[in-house]
Design an enzyme around this catalytic site. Structure first.
Site, PDB file in Angstrom:
ATOM      1  N   THR A  14      96.111  12.106 -75.602  1.00  0.00           N
ATOM      2  CA  THR A  14      96.776  12.380 -74.326  1.00  0.00           C
ATOM      3  C   THR A  14      98.244  12.682 -74.580  1.00  0.00           C
ATOM      4  O   THR A  14      98.632  12.987 -75.715  1.00  0.00           O
ATOM      5  CB  THR A  14      96.559  11.212 -73.329  1.00  0.00           C
ATOM      6  N   ASN A  15      99.078  12.636 -73.542  1.00  0.00           N
ATOM      7  CA  ASN A  15     100.505  12.944 -73.683  1.00  0.00           C
ATOM      8  C   ASN A  15     101.310  11.970 -72.836  1.00  0.00           C
ATOM      9  O   ASN A  15     100.748  11.077 -72.206  1.00  0.00           O
ATOM     10  CB  ASN A  15     100.760  14.399 -73.274  1.00  0.00           C
ATOM     11  N   ASP A  16     102.624  12.153 -72.842  1.00  0.00           N
ATOM     12  CA  ASP A  16     103.527  11.172 -72.216  1.00  0.00           C
ATOM     13  C   ASP A  16     103.673  11.293 -70.704  1.00  0.00           C
ATOM     14  O   ASP A  16     104.460  10.562 -70.113  1.00  0.00           O
ATOM     15  CB  ASP A  16     104.930  11.319 -72.813  1.00  0.00           C
ATOM     16  N   SER A  17     102.953  12.198 -70.077  1.00  0.00           N
ATOM     17  CA  SER A  17     103.157  12.392 -68.641  1.00  0.00           C
ATOM     18  C   SER A  17     102.892  11.112 -67.853  1.00  0.00           C
ATOM     19  O   SER A  17     101.870  10.461 -68.028  1.00  0.00           O
ATOM     20  CB  SER A  17     102.220  13.489 -68.131  1.00  0.00           C
TER      21      SER A  17
END
Ligand code: CTP
Ligand code: CA
Length: 227
Positions: free
Chosen positions: A33-36
């Site tokens: 996933t990512n930091d959003s």
């Protein structure tokens, strides 16, 4: 009562908003996933609701509470998000794609937990491109519909933003410089440059995501009114 202090510019409009970072599963216990944080998309959904719209928020997992009086559709992967958006976009007046969509997904998702194989000191993970949802939407977009993208850039903000706007047939792009640590992905504040198809750009001050969301919603209302 909702909307007492907010101009009711979106009454009768259906607005689709996406938020959060998609999760691409490797196996039953692991994902990429990512930091959003989802904060920008949730702020847009809230602002659109306050302006009187009927809002559907398609969201990847976040730590945020669901905005009041908004239909929430939970998703995990980019494939889920694509299906959820494509199913609802034909009924929507506008789509705001604030989700931080994974660009690549594992080529295979294991049914069982991946084990450490003995004698192997490296693990090579093969990824394949995800569908570009805004490009899929561009292919079915009707003239009365408005689409808005966000662009995360670390360099050449305006040039890259203009290319994205054109390649995804957007009416508006909110570009932000994610190389700055004081704004963007995880914080409460943001600063965006609105880019329009005619090349006009307008940079917001650094302010709360709530204020930026209201500015974006005002623009969506104007774009819908102008169509
Ligand atoms: N987006 C999308 N589908 C994808 C990837 C991104 O619809 N598979 C949307 C995002 O939600 C955002 C916009 O496209 O509104 C721009 O996302 P961004 O990551 O900045 O651009 P990409 O087109 O993915 O290009 P790159 O990451 O290489 O800069
Ligand atoms: Ca991307």
């Amino acid at each position: 009562q909702l909307g007492v202090f907010t101009p009711q510019t979106l009454v009768g409009r259906r607005i689709l908003v996406t938020a959060g970072g998609t999760r691409e599963r490797l196996d039953p216990v692991r994902f990429l996933t990512n930091d959003s944080s989802g904060k920008m998309g949730y702020a847009v959904a809230t602002a659109a609701r306050e302006a009187g719209a009927e809002v559907t928020l398609i969201t990847a997992p976040t730590k945020l509470a669901a905005p009041a009086s908004v239909t929430v559709v939970p998703i995990q992967s980019t494939t889920d998000l694509s299906q959820a958006v494509l199913a609802r976009f034909p009924q929507a007046d506008a789509l705001v794609m604030a989700a931080a969509v994974a660009d690549f997904q594992p080529e295979v998702t294991a049914d069982q937990k991946i084990k450490k194989t003995t004698g192997n000191d490296e693990f090579i993970l093969k990824l394949k491109k995800t569908p570009d949802i805004l490009k899929q939407v561009a292919a079915i977009k009707q003239p009365h519909q408005v689409t808005v993208g966000f662009a995360a850039e670390t360099q050449n903000l305006l040039a890259n933003g203009q290319k994205k706007l054109a390649s995804k047939s957007l009416d508006l792009l909110a570009a932000n410089d994610v190389s700055r640590s004081d704004i963007g992905f995880n914080g409460d504040d943001n600063q965006v440059t609105f880019i329009l198809p005619d090349g006009v750009t307008d940079q917001t001050p650094k302010t709360s995501k709530t204020v930026i969301a209201r500015a974006l919603v005002d623009r969506v209302a104007q774009l819908l009114a102008d169509k």
